[in-house]
Design a protein around this motif. Structure first.
Motif, PDB file in Angstrom:
ATOM      1  N   CYS A  62       0.867  -1.182   0.000  1.00  0.00           N
ATOM      2  CA  CYS A  62       0.000   0.000   0.000  1.00  0.00           C
ATOM      3  C   CYS A  62       0.906   1.234   0.000  1.00  0.00           C
ATOM      4  O   CYS A  62       2.003   1.229   0.558  1.00  0.00           O
ATOM      5  CB  CYS A  62      -0.944   0.015   1.202  1.00  0.00           C
ATOM      6  N   GLU A  63       0.427   2.295  -0.659  1.00  0.00           N
ATOM      7  CA  GLU A  63       1.216   3.512  -0.806  1.00  0.00           C
ATOM      8  C   GLU A  63       0.369   4.716  -0.404  1.00  0.00           C
ATOM      9  O   GLU A  63      -0.779   4.853  -0.833  1.00  0.00           O
ATOM     10  CB  GLU A  63       1.685   3.680  -2.250  1.00  0.00           C
ATOM     11  N   ILE A  64       0.970   5.586   0.398  1.00  0.00           N
ATOM     12  CA  ILE A  64       0.288   6.811   0.835  1.00  0.00           C
ATOM     13  C   ILE A  64       1.240   7.973   0.599  1.00  0.00           C
ATOM     14  O   ILE A  64       2.426   7.901   0.939  1.00  0.00           O
ATOM     15  CB  ILE A  64      -0.085   6.757   2.329  1.00  0.00           C
ATOM     16  N   GLU A  65       0.716   9.048   0.017  1.00  0.00           N
ATOM     17  CA  GLU A  65       1.545  10.210  -0.289  1.00  0.00           C
ATOM     18  C   GLU A  65       0.751  11.478   0.005  1.00  0.00           C
ATOM     19  O   GLU A  65      -0.418  11.584  -0.369  1.00  0.00           O
ATOM     20  CB  GLU A  65       1.977  10.172  -1.754  1.00  0.00           C
ATOM     21  N   GLY A  66       1.374  12.425   0.694  1.00  0.00           N
ATOM     22  CA  GLY A  66       0.698  13.674   1.032  1.00  0.00           C
ATOM     23  C   GLY A  66       1.563  14.880   0.723  1.00  0.00           C
ATOM     24  O   GLY A  66       2.767  14.893   1.038  1.00  0.00           O
ATOM     25  N   PHE A  84      17.967  16.897   9.536  1.00  0.00           N
ATOM     26  CA  PHE A  84      18.036  15.577   8.908  1.00  0.00           C
ATOM     27  C   PHE A  84      18.432  15.633   7.426  1.00  0.00           C
ATOM     28  O   PHE A  84      18.333  14.637   6.722  1.00  0.00           O
ATOM     29  CB  PHE A  84      16.693  14.861   9.065  1.00  0.00           C
ATOM     30  N   GLY A  85      18.888  16.794   6.967  1.00  0.00           N
ATOM     31  CA  GLY A  85      19.401  16.897   5.603  1.00  0.00           C
ATOM     32  C   GLY A  85      18.349  16.784   4.527  1.00  0.00           C
ATOM     33  O   GLY A  85      18.618  16.260   3.437  1.00  0.00           O
ATOM     34  N   VAL A  86      17.142  17.285   4.805  1.00  0.00           N
ATOM     35  CA  VAL A  86      16.056  17.264   3.819  1.00  0.00           C
ATOM     36  C   VAL A  86      15.876  18.675   3.259  1.00  0.00           C
ATOM     37  O   VAL A  86      15.761  19.640   4.016  1.00  0.00           O
ATOM     38  CB  VAL A  86      14.729  16.774   4.453  1.00  0.00           C
ATOM     39  N   VAL A  93       6.372  20.217   1.171  1.00  0.00           N
ATOM     40  CA  VAL A  93       6.865  19.013   1.843  1.00  0.00           C
ATOM     41  C   VAL A  93       6.004  17.830   1.402  1.00  0.00           C
ATOM     42  O   VAL A  93       4.780  17.881   1.519  1.00  0.00           O
ATOM     43  CB  VAL A  93       6.815  19.149   3.378  1.00  0.00           C
ATOM     44  N   VAL A  94       6.642  16.808   0.876  1.00  0.00           N
ATOM     45  CA  VAL A  94       5.931  15.595   0.447  1.00  0.00           C
ATOM     46  C   VAL A  94       6.332  14.456   1.378  1.00  0.00           C
ATOM     47  O   VAL A  94       7.502  14.101   1.460  1.00  0.00           O
ATOM     48  CB  VAL A  94       6.260  15.218  -1.010  1.00  0.00           C
ATOM     49  N   LEU A  95       5.348  13.908   2.089  1.00  0.00           N
ATOM     50  CA  LEU A  95       5.577  12.742   2.931  1.00  0.00           C
ATOM     51  C   LEU A  95       5.080  11.504   2.189  1.00  0.00           C
ATOM     52  O   LEU A  95       4.000  11.526   1.592  1.00  0.00           O
ATOM     53  CB  LEU A  95       4.831  12.867   4.262  1.00  0.00           C
ATOM     54  N   GLU A  96       5.873  10.444   2.225  1.00  0.00           N
ATOM     55  CA  GLU A  96       5.496   9.191   1.558  1.00  0.00           C
ATOM     56  C   GLU A  96       5.665   8.029   2.535  1.00  0.00           C
ATOM     57  O   GLU A  96       6.611   7.987   3.294  1.00  0.00           O
ATOM     58  CB  GLU A  96       6.380   8.941   0.330  1.00  0.00           C
ATOM     59  N   ASN A 110      10.245  14.382   0.918  1.00  0.00           N
ATOM     60  CA  ASN A 110      10.758  15.055  -0.287  1.00  0.00           C
ATOM     61  C   ASN A 110      11.718  14.138  -1.056  1.00  0.00           C
ATOM     62  O   ASN A 110      12.840  14.535  -1.414  1.00  0.00           O
ATOM     63  CB  ASN A 110      11.429  16.379   0.072  1.00  0.00           C
ATOM     64  N   SER A 111      11.267  12.883  -1.250  1.00  0.00           N
ATOM     65  CA  SER A 111      11.977  11.839  -2.013  1.00  0.00           C
ATOM     66  C   SER A 111      13.224  11.304  -1.320  1.00  0.00           C
ATOM     67  O   SER A 111      13.891  10.417  -1.861  1.00  0.00           O
ATOM     68  CB  SER A 111      12.368  12.353  -3.419  1.00  0.00           C
ATOM     69  N   LYS A 112      13.580  11.805  -0.150  1.00  0.00           N
ATOM     70  CA  LYS A 112      14.748  11.302   0.593  1.00  0.00           C
ATOM     71  C   LYS A 112      14.303  10.192   1.538  1.00  0.00           C
ATOM     72  O   LYS A 112      13.373  10.381   2.321  1.00  0.00           O
ATOM     73  CB  LYS A 112      15.406  12.431   1.389  1.00  0.00           C
TER      74      LYS A 112
END
Length: 567
Positions: A62-66, A84-86, A93-96, A110-112
Motif C-alpha cells: 500500500c502507498e500513501i503520499e501527502g 536531517f538533511g532534507v 513538503v511531500v511525505l510518503e 521530499n523523495s529522501k
C-alpha cells in the motif's frame, strides 16, 4: 496545510486522490464507508504504527503520499529538515509511506529515504489528529503538565531547556556518587578488574596510531616484489642512453637554440628546462628509494605478531589503538577515584549541593511561569466552556510539589505535579477530571484545549475523527461552531455524523463504498451546494429523504453562514 492526499491499495481503498483546501473540510458518509480509513492513512503518513493488515488483499504493497504547503517561513519543520538533511523548496513538503505485504515499511520526505522515527518528527509538526479515544489522555493527570506547557510553549519550553541542562548534570553526579558509594566488596571487585585491564594495556606499550602505521608497513613488505619491480621499471624507462630523460633533454636543447628568436619558444624553453630538472630529481629519488628497499621476512613476522596482539586487545577494549589508549586513561582515572574514594565522595557531595541549588532556582522559575500560564489558561478554558453550554462548570489547575520523605523530588518537568480540576454542577467541589467528567464533557474540554493550543502548536492541519460522538441539540451546534473557530487559524479536517458540524463546512466531501466487480472500493466526492443539502437531509432523517428534512438542512446552512460571517 495538506493539499493533496494519494492512497493506493490501502484497506478497502483501491486508489483515490483527494484535494484539500484551507478552512474546514468535513467528511461524511455511511458507517463503514471508509471515512476513518482515510484518517488512518494520514496517521500512517505522520509516522503512526503500520501493519500488514493495511495492505489491500491481493496486492504487494500500500502507498500513501501527502503534499503539504507551508506559508510560514519560520515553521519548525525547516529546523527539522535542516537537522536531517532534507531540502524544502518553495515551501512544499511531500511525505510518503509504503507498507509491503511482508511488513516492511519505507518512508520518504521530499523523495529522501528516512527512518520511521524521522518521518514521525516531520509528521508531528504538520498534523495533529484528535479522535474520540484521545480524550483518555485527559483522564491521566500525568499528561496535564504537558497540556499546560503547550499553552505558552515559547516561554515555558525555553525555561525547561535551561532547567534540563542543570537537571541532567545533577543526575549524572548522583549516578556517579551512587556508583562510588557502593559496598566495599563491589568496589574491591571493580578495582581488581580495572587493575588487571590497566596492567594488560600497559604491558602492550601502545603508541598513538600504531595499528595504522603497522598496517602500512605490513602492506609494503607483503608486496615488496611488486613495489621493487615498479620502481625499477620506472627508473629504467627514464634513465640511461636513449631513455626518457635523455629525450626530454634533447627537446630542451632544441628549443634552447632558437629561444632568442621567438618569445613563445623562449617561454616554452624555460618550462621545458623546469620539467627536465624536476624529472631528473624524480629519477634520483626513485633510485635512492629503490636502494633503501630491503625485504625482511623477520620484520614481517614481528608485525603480524604485533597486530595479532593489538587486535586481541581491540576485541576487548576498543576498535582502534587510540580507543585503547583513551580507555586506558579512563581506567587510570577510575582506579584513582576508587582508591581515594572518600576524597572523591566529599568532592561529589559538594558539587551536587551546588548544582542542586541552581536546579532549584531554575525549577522555581519554571513553576512561576507555569502558575502565570495556568491563570491565563483557566480563564480561557472557563470562557470557552460557556460557549459549549458548560456555563455552570468551574475549571482550575492545581499544583503540588513532588516530595519524598519531606525532600523535594526533581524530574524532567521540575518539581510540579499538575492536575486539571473541574466541577460541572454548582455547589460541588472541584475534583479531578477523571472523577467527575462524563464522556461528552471530556470531548468538549478536549475540543476547548485544541482550540486554545492550535495556534501555539504550529501544526498546519488539525484532524478530528468523530469527536462529536454522543452529543446532540444545542451542544452539537456549539461544537460545530468551536470546530469552525479552530479552522480559522489551522486547516481542519473533520469526520462527523452531526449535521450541525457538516453544515459548517467550507468544503464537504462524501465518502462511499461501492462494489466494483467482486471487490469493495471506497470513493470520495466533493459535494455541490445541492448535493450537500441532500447529504445533510440524510444525516438528519437517517434513510428517508423528506421535504421537511431538506428545509431543515437549508436552515442549518443558513445558520452556519450567518455564524461564519460574524466569526
Amino acid at each position: 496545510m495538506l493539499t493533496e492526499l494519494s492512497i493506493r491499495d490501502f484497506a478497502i481503498i483501491d486508489e483515490i486522490s483527494v484535494t484539500f483546501y484551507e478552512g474546514l473540510t468535513v467528511l461524511t458518509g455511511e458507517t463503514g464507508a471508509g471515512k476513518s480509513i482515510i484518517i488512518d492513512a494520514i496517521q500512517l503518513l505522520a509516522g503512526g504504527r503500520g501493519s500488514v493488515d493495511y495492505v489491500r488483499h491481493g496486492t504487494k504493497k500500500c502507498e500513501i503520499e501527502g503534499l503539504f504547503i507551508l506559508e510560514d517561513d519560520n515553521h519548525d519543520i525547516y529546523r527539522i529538515a535542516e537537522q536531517f538533511g532534507v531540502e524544502i523548496v518553495d515551501g512544499q513538503v511531500v511525505l510518503e509511506r509504503v507498507i509491503t505485504a511482508s511488513g516492511k515499511s519505507i518512508c520518504r520526505v521530499n523523495s529522501k529515504l528516512v527512518t520511521l522515527g524521522i518521518l514521525k518528527e516531520f509528521g508531528r509538526t504538520l498534523i495533529d489528529i484528535h479522535s474520540q479515544h484521545e480524550t483518555q489522555s485527559l483522564m491521566d493527570a500525568d499528561h496535564h503538565i504537558d497540556f499546560l506547557d503547550l499553552y505558552d510553549p515559547k516561554l515555558i519550553l525555553k525555561a525547561k531547556e535551561e532547567y534540563l541542562v542543570l537537571y541532567n548534570k545533577l543526575k549524572a553526579l548522583q549516578k556517579r556518587y551512587k556508583q562510588l558509594n557502593e559496598n566495599e566488596q563491589e568496589n574491591a571487585q571493580r578495582l581488581d578488574l580495572l587493575q588487571f585491564q590497566r596492567n594488560e594495556l600497559e604491558e602492550a606499550n601502545l603508541s598513538p596510531n600504531e595499528d595504522e602505521q603497522l598496517e602500512l608497513e605490513r602492506q609494503s613488505l607483503m608486496n615488496f616484489e611488486r613495489i621493487y619491480t615498479s620502481l625499477n621499471d620506472t627508473y629504467n624507462a627514464l634513465y640511461g642512453e636513449s631513455k626518457g630523460l635523455e629525450w626530454v633533454n634533447k627537446a630542451h636543447l632544441a628549443l634552447d637554440e632558437s629561444k632568442r628568436y621567438d618569445t613563445f619558444i623562449n617561454e616554452k624553453a624555460e618550462e621545458m628546462a623546469e620539467h627536465y630538472f624536476a624529472l631528473e630529481e624524480l629519477t634520483y629519488d626513485l633510485r635512492n628509494h629503490m636502494d633503501r628497499l630491503q625485504y625482511d621476512p623477520e620484520r614481517l613476522n614481528e608485525i603480524e605478531a604485533r597486530l595479532n596482539e593489538i587486535n586481541r586487545l581491540k576485541r576487548k577494549y576498543g576498535s582502534t589503538v587510540n580507543d585503547l589508549l583513551t580507555y586506558q586513561a579512563k581506567i587510570e582515572e577510575e582506579i584513582e577515584q576508587i582508591t581515594n574514594k572518600d576524597t572523591h565522595l566529599s568532592s561529589l557531595q559538594k558539587q551536587m549541593e551546588e548544582v542542586e541549588k541552581d536546579v532549584k532556582l531554575e525549577a522555581d522559575q519554571l513553576h512561576d511561569l507555569r502558575k502565570k500560564s495556568a491563570e491565563r489558561l483557566t480563564k480561557a478554558v472557563s470562557k470557552e466552556l460557556k460557549d459549549l453550554y458548560l456555563e455552570k462548570a468551574s475549571f482550575d489547575i492545581a499544583f503540588e510539589k513532588e516530595e519524598q520523605n519531606g525532600k523535594v523530588q526533581y524530574n524532567q518537568n521540575g518539581y510540579d505535579h499538575v492536575s486539571f480540576l473541574i466541577s460541572t454542577n454548582p455547589g460541588e467541589p472541584l475534583k479531578e477530571l477523571s472523577k467527575v467528567a462524563s464522556g461528552g464533557e471530556l470531548s468538549r474540554i478536549m475540543l476547548v484545549l485544541k482550540k486554545l493550543f492550535a495556534k501555539s502548536q504550529g501544526v498546519t492541519s488539525v484532524i478530528f475523527d468523530e469527536v462529536d460522538t454522543g452529543v446532540s441539540g444545542r451542544v452539537a451546534q456549539a461544537i460545530a461552531e468551536k470546530i469552525y473557530q479552530i479552522s480559522v487559524n489551522s486547516q481542519v479536517l473533520c469526520i462527523t455524523h452531526l449535521p450541525q458540524v457538516a453544515a459548517m463546512a467550507d468544503t464537504h466531501k462524501f465518502i462511499q463504498k461501492q462494489l466494483k466487480g467482486k471487490r469493495t472500493i471506497t470513493s470520495v466526492k466533493e459535494l455541490t451546494k445541492e448535493e450537500q443539502i441532500v447529504e445533510l437531509s440524510r444525516m438528519i432523517t437517517g434513510t428517508k429523504l423528506t421535504e421537511t428534512a431538506k428545509e431543515h438542512a437549508k436552515e442549518l446552512l443558513d445558520l452556519a453562514y450567518s455564524f461564519k460571517v460574524k466569526a
